[in-house]
Design an enzyme around this catalytic site. Sequence first.
Site, PDB file in Angstrom:
ATOM      1  N   HIS A   1     121.295  43.703  29.745  1.00  0.00           N
ATOM      2  CA  HIS A   1     122.016  44.762  29.600  1.00  0.00           C
ATOM      3  C   HIS A   1     120.967  46.384  29.161  1.00  0.00           C
ATOM      4  CE1 HIS A   1     120.702  43.588  25.593  1.00  0.00           C
ATOM      5  NE2 HIS A   1     121.318  44.543  25.025  1.00  0.00           N
TER       6      HIS A   1
ATOM      7  N   HIS B   1     120.067  48.063  27.227  1.00  0.00           N
ATOM      8  CA  HIS B   1     119.461  48.554  25.816  1.00  0.00           C
ATOM      9  C   HIS B   1     118.167  48.642  26.036  1.00  0.00           C
ATOM     10  CE1 HIS B   1     123.108  48.213  22.810  1.00  0.00           C
ATOM     11  NE2 HIS B   1     123.083  49.262  23.109  1.00  0.00           N
TER      12      HIS B   1
ATOM     13  N   ASP C   1     121.919  40.125  24.783  1.00  0.00           N
ATOM     14  CA  ASP C   1     122.594  40.278  23.298  1.00  0.00           C
ATOM     15  C   ASP C   1     124.163  39.788  23.317  1.00  0.00           C
ATOM     16  OD1 ASP C   1     120.202  41.045  22.739  1.00  0.00           O
ATOM     17  OD2 ASP C   1     120.656  43.256  22.102  1.00  0.00           O
TER      18      ASP C   1
ATOM     19  N   ASP D   1     115.137  47.759  24.431  1.00  0.00           N
ATOM     20  CA  ASP D   1     114.381  46.860  24.077  1.00  0.00           C
ATOM     21  C   ASP D   1     114.319  45.611  25.223  1.00  0.00           C
ATOM     22  OD1 ASP D   1     117.039  46.215  22.959  1.00  0.00           O
ATOM     23  OD2 ASP D   1     116.401  44.690  21.577  1.00  0.00           O
ATOM     24  N   HIS D   2     115.433  45.758  26.257  1.00  0.00           N
ATOM     25  CA  HIS D   2     115.296  44.847  27.194  1.00  0.00           C
ATOM     26  C   HIS D   2     114.969  45.439  28.615  1.00  0.00           C
ATOM     27  CE1 HIS D   2     117.733  41.729  24.668  1.00  0.00           C
ATOM     28  NE2 HIS D   2     117.853  42.586  23.922  1.00  0.00           N
TER      29      HIS D   2
ATOM     30  N   HIS E   1     128.832  42.118  23.415  1.00  0.00           N
ATOM     31  CA  HIS E   1     127.936  43.207  22.826  1.00  0.00           C
ATOM     32  C   HIS E   1     128.440  44.450  22.535  1.00  0.00           C
ATOM     33  CE1 HIS E   1     124.319  44.116  20.987  1.00  0.00           C
ATOM     34  NE2 HIS E   1     123.561  44.770  21.898  1.00  0.00           N
TER      35      HIS E   1
ATOM     36  N   HIS F   1     114.992  36.761  19.499  1.00  0.00           N
ATOM     37  CA  HIS F   1     115.519  38.009  19.261  1.00  0.00           C
ATOM     38  C   HIS F   1     115.590  38.506  17.802  1.00  0.00           C
ATOM     39  CE1 HIS F   1     118.344  41.566  19.583  1.00  0.00           C
ATOM     40  NE2 HIS F   1     117.807  41.963  21.008  1.00  0.00           N
TER      41      HIS F   1
END
Lengths: 307, 307
Positions: free
Chosen positions: A60, A62, A210, A64-65, A140, A268
């Site tokens: 996805h 975001h 997530d 941090d990914h 999410h 995570h």
Amino acid sequence: MKLTILGSSSALPTSERYPSAHLLNADERFFLIDCGEGTQMQLRKCHIRFAKINHIFISHLHGDHIFGIYGLLSTFSLMGRKTPLHLYAPENYDQILKSHLQDFDIHLDYKIIFCPLKGNDPVQILNDKYLTVTSLPLKHRIQSYGFIFREKQALRKIVKESISKYRIPISMMSSIKNGEDFITEKGIIVKNEDITTPPPEPLSYAYCSDTKYFARLSSMVKDVSVLYHEATFDKENKKLATLTGHSTTIDAANVASKAGAGALIIGHFSARYKNITALVQEAQEVFPATYPAIDGKTYDLGTLLSF
Amino acid sequence: MKLTILGSSSALPTSERYPSAHLLNADERFFLIDCGEGTQMQLRKCHIRFAKINHIFISHLHGDHIFGIYGLLSTFSLMGRKTPLHLYAPENYDQILKSHLQDFDIHLDYKIIFCPLKGNDPVQILNDKYLTVTSLPLKHRIQSYGFIFREKQALRKIVKESISKYRIPISMMSSIKNGEDFITEKGIIVKNEDITTPPPEPLSYAYCSDTKYFARLSSMVKDVSVLYHEATFDKENKKLATLTGHSTTIDAANVASKAGAGALIIGHFSARYKNITALVQEAQEVFPATYPAIDGKTYDLGTLLSF
């Protein structure tokens, strides 16, 4: 299948935990799953050959990914890559990527083959000689997908000595590997199980991050060998998990348990947990075969199942 | 002034060298210069308090100098930052940043005060009680800027014992600190140098990366205390340096020498150099007071000058 954890943090990285990234080595074919900031440095620290990565999966959009992808794509090009790269990411990311590469004067010398992830049902997004990959819709705050990698059943192996003993010609080997009996020149039937050994059981690996807990997920990963499931929070913080679209240790363990998974890896982790031992113990109370995602650690998934 | 090297690599990071980022601590005020991928993790490893960073300077829009900024800005917000952040970067970067934050669903809870870098002459971009910062136009493949940080002359310090000895009232202290003599109640003139000690010499620090060699640069950083100058290549690779808009060890040393710098730090090393000792030695042949940028190392700039 071997899994190397490149990053196990949630949105806030710590000095020990980098943002999300996993490298799945399926018989020396490398699949990168998520690509948080610093992924390329983690790959170097783990001595992973960049050229072997031909598929990148992004769960996805975001940061941090995904914030490690620009540096990695650029590095591929600087290292002389010409091989096309398969990129699986939520729909529309190809446009975002294109504009970002332009903004930063990045010219890639290889082609990106983009596969958009979309919809609310599992979709097979890769199917080759050795495995299949299916995307799994998660729940999410934004559109998010998990992935399940399933090895195909390998062929039986012919016992070396039986080749000379029964004078098996090369032309017959393919059918024997597929399970057929062999008939000698004299017409004697040799049973397949007497001249072959069975291949190892095919393994499967599911990456789910997530996501908040939802019942359908366990049926989508039914009987998976090893499940990676995010466990951002401990069980005390269930409300916060629900609010932020994340899972607790217990949520992750429940999915593993209901799916009948062989083993569970949790990760995570929120930066609030300096030490993750207690998180693993919480999950183990529901699902004993739980292991922690630790940056730089490589799990042999077959070995994990034998404990 | 203390300088912490967070990243010393050029475009290709290695397992030991991260992309460019420096943290300048000027009397506990933190200035981040460039923000390559992984900067936030390096800040954590160096135990640097994020809340103290109120100014970020970006030299140019190549990924190895900026791809860490999205994660860092996002982390600031997640940590509850409300203090405005001053961001100095090449013109138009504010639009790129805005669209990228939107693409990734990032909502910052603090204001970014953007200062565009532009033009072909030095421009003073910050002037406060303690220091000034001037941007310096460099010569690279794209618009690129260096920065020179100059401490202002501090006040003289009043010797503690003299306060009671001469009964110096609080109302006079400011003028004495500014160098004036003191007249006692009895009309006796006490010379300033008898009741004060001089402040340390103000320091200056110049950051020059990325750039190829050009003669004017040494005049722009004339008499700087410590010069950081990129030295991507060794002297053998002068042609490659020119072609790619970079400098060699000798280029960096020549700028330091012609500028009359107190010390030189070289960095932005190409990944081809596993060991950088030879690079430092090359520069030292021209400019003896040369030191290497090493990830995680902190240089006290005053101490550097005393060797």
